[in-house]
Structure formats: structure tokens, C-alpha cells
Design an enzyme around this catalytic site. Sequence first.
Site, PDB file in Angstrom:
ATOM      1  N   ASN A  39       0.755  -1.254  -0.014  1.00 41.43           N
ATOM      2  CA  ASN A  39       0.069   0.032   0.075  1.00 41.43           C
ATOM      3  C   ASN A  39       0.796   1.110  -0.009  1.00 41.43           C
ATOM      4  OD1 ASN A  39       0.878  -0.592   2.597  1.00 41.43           O
ATOM      5  ND2 ASN A  39      -0.887   0.612   3.530  1.00 41.43           N
ATOM      6  N   HIS A 125      -6.365  -8.502   5.755  1.00 41.17           N
ATOM      7  CA  HIS A 125      -6.414  -7.458   6.776  1.00 41.17           C
ATOM      8  C   HIS A 125      -7.980  -7.645   7.036  1.00 41.17           C
ATOM      9  CE1 HIS A 125      -6.202  -3.360   8.968  1.00 41.17           C
ATOM     10  NE2 HIS A 125      -7.370  -3.586   8.739  1.00 41.17           N
ATOM     11  N   HIS A 177      -2.278  -9.678  11.701  1.00 42.10           N
ATOM     12  CA  HIS A 177      -2.636  -8.920  13.108  1.00 42.10           C
ATOM     13  C   HIS A 177      -3.965  -9.140  13.677  1.00 42.10           C
ATOM     14  CE1 HIS A 177      -4.401  -6.209   9.927  1.00 42.10           C
ATOM     15  NE2 HIS A 177      -3.410  -5.721   9.649  1.00 42.10           N
ATOM     16  N   ASP A 246       3.903  -5.336  11.850  1.00 40.94           N
ATOM     17  CA  ASP A 246       3.184  -4.432  11.265  1.00 40.94           C
ATOM     18  C   ASP A 246       3.783  -3.081  11.430  1.00 40.94           C
ATOM     19  OD1 ASP A 246       1.323  -3.125   9.845  1.00 40.94           O
ATOM     20  OD2 ASP A 246      -0.438  -3.323  11.115  1.00 40.94           O
ATOM     21  N   HIS A 250       4.672   6.490  10.224  1.00 38.31           N
ATOM     22  CA  HIS A 250       4.088   7.733   9.953  1.00 38.31           C
ATOM     23  C   HIS A 250       5.205   9.063  10.508  1.00 38.31           C
ATOM     24  CE1 HIS A 250       0.589   6.063   8.013  1.00 38.31           C
ATOM     25  NE2 HIS A 250       0.462   5.382   9.381  1.00 38.31           N
TER      26      HIS A 250
HETATM   27 ZN    ZN Z   1       0.121  -3.439   7.841  1.00 33.26          ZN
END
Ligand code: ZN
Length: 384
Positions: A39, A125, A177, A246, A250
Site C-alpha cells: 500500500n 486484513h 494482525h 506491522d 508515519h
Molecule cells: Zn500493515
Amino acid sequence: MIDAHVHLRDMDLSYKEDFTTGTAAAAAGGFTTVLDMPNTLPPTDSSSRLIEKIERAQSKILTNVGFHVAAVPDSAQISQMSRLGAYSLKLYMPNPISPLDIQDDNTILTLLQSSKESDLRVTVHGEDQGLLRQPYNKETESFVELAKARSEQAELHALSRVLGLAAKTGCSVHLSHITLPSSILAARKYRHATTEVTPHHVLLSEKAIKRKGWKAWMVPPLRSESIRKNLLLLLSKGLVTIVASDHAPHTIEEKSGAVAESPPGVPGLETTLPLMLTLVTRRVLSMSLLIRLLSSNPARVFNLPGKGRLEEGFDADIVLVDLKRKTRIRPESFLSKAKYSPFENVHVQGQVHTTLVGGTVVFQDGEIVGKPGSGRIVKRGVRG
Ligand SMILES: [Zn+2]
């Protein structure tokens, strides 16, 4: 150690993390191989995008890096990306990376079918798009409110739906996750499902959201204390397939601005192993289980030949740890560009001393000694 769930960013998101800082963080955290998520900007959603990413990463990486790619509707693209060595198709159910009618069972069935034909696992996910309460209150100043909009029901529903559809095709699915013990138990009923938990979901609960706000904001969100405890219990009993960080960096500016706009995700490459080693020193996990969760199982699940074992003929990807060394987590000293953590100031026992990638020392005594470009691009099923 292999981290199968990492967002290295780079390209148009280099301001958050790039291939060099991300793999430096991996080496400092004891990971010799990381699998990058698609992504990005642009996303890894075609064979040409995957080739571009491989070429860009090659000269910048310090550890081994492999790539997951986006779930796309075109089966020819899926088979091409598979032949280029992609590790899995990532299906981001809340908001697909590549346009996909996610609420339509036939769309998912076709995807699972093409994935199986290309011998690729689908990494999921699992949060149901329809059950996420949207739109959020844009004025909200509460991360607890944001977390409540992403209910346990949304995870359970999405995962049981995917598991049911996968069973019809025989496609292998990897559930990223997972936050709920019941999701783990549901996955264990399907032979071709593997499960993943993160350190934050087994060590932190919603209390951390209240106390730490944006520093503890990720999706799926942290759950109640009793759910957390039971998830850790299943992990310690060996009922979970892998642990992954994970790692989702940011900038602090993005994270700490308006609450409803705060991007979810926390860095994890430099905290995962010390936190897991602390569980070993506290006798919550055995060392052999830790090695399965962070090395041999990810190598097997994602098909990384020559990795996951310390044995003659295997790659010399090795991490040396000091199990006696006590430290506390200090985000300001991370090599990742994302210098924050929900584990800030947490005391840990067990520190990475030396990391070797392919027999070469890349990290030692707190410093990177390897050169960018010394890491290798790894491809599914291919001996490096
Ligand atoms: Zn992720």
C-alpha cells in the site's frame, strides 16, 4: 528473524520511511529478512510496479527484502507477479488497495481461485467494510471513539467470511494482525489458514489508547484487557503461527494533528524482538516458541528456502542477542524515521547485539556497519 509484515514505504512516501532507514531499523531490531507491504505510493499492484520497486530497493537495502503485492482482479497480473517472486496477495478488506468489489462473494472467490492457481497465499486484513462505522465524527478528539468505530464484530465477520470462501477454493490464507482469541480459534478450523499477531495486540490494551492517544493508534485497534490476556495465552500455548511487527511508520506531525485524520500505525521493527525476548525471560514464552514464531514459521508459511534455521547449508542470517541486558525503549534513538512508540519507556530484558545478513555483519553494538545495497531481494521459493 523474519518479519513478514512491514511497511517500508519509500518512493512518494519516503518522508515517512525509505528502504535504507526501514532496513536499518530491521537490522537494529534483529530482523534479517522483511516482507514489504504493497500500500505504497504508487501501490505494488502490477508486474511493472513490482519490477520498479525491486529495482529501486536493490541499491538501498541493508537486509533481505521481499514483497507482498496488492490483490487485483486480473488473474494474468496475479500470475505474472507470482512468477516475479511476490510472497502473497494482500487483501485489505476495509478499503482495497486496487479497486475490487470487496462485499461481493464472487469477486473474492475469483480472487482466491486465481491466487491458488498461481500458488500464492492471500494475506488478509480482516475488518468488514460494511461494519466499520463510517463516517467518523470528523470533530472527534478521542482515539477511544475512533477505536470503538472498528468493532470486534467487524473483524470476526470479515475473517469468518474469508475463511468460508477460502474453504470452497482450497486457497491458502494468512490472517494478519489478529486481535481476537475467537479469530484464532476460527482460523484453526481451516487447514490452509495461518495466523499472525503483533506485539502491541498481545501486550497493550485500550487503556493505552486513553493514556497515549496517537502513539497507540493503529488498525485494527487495541482491545480490552481481557481480550489481550487471552490472546497472549493462545500465543504462549503455540496456537498462533507467526508474530509480525506491522511496522507502519508515519511522521509525528501527521500522527499528532487532528484526531480523525491521524494515520493509524506504529513502528515495530526495533521493539518486537526486545519485547518478545522479555516474555521469554519472564517465562511467558519459551525460546524455542519465539524462534518458531519469528523465524522458522514465517520461512515456511511464505516459502523462503534456506532461511528459518541455523544449520549447515542454510543462509547465515543470524542475530546474536544479550539476554541479560536490561534497557528501556527509547523511540528517540530508533533508526526508523518514525521516532515514537506506544512502548516508550517500557523496560525490556534482552537486546540485539549483532545482526548478520548472508554472513556479513550489518549491525553491531548499537551501530549500522553494513552498506546500503548489501541486502538482497528475496523471491518466493527461490534460494537466494
Ligand atoms: Zn500493515
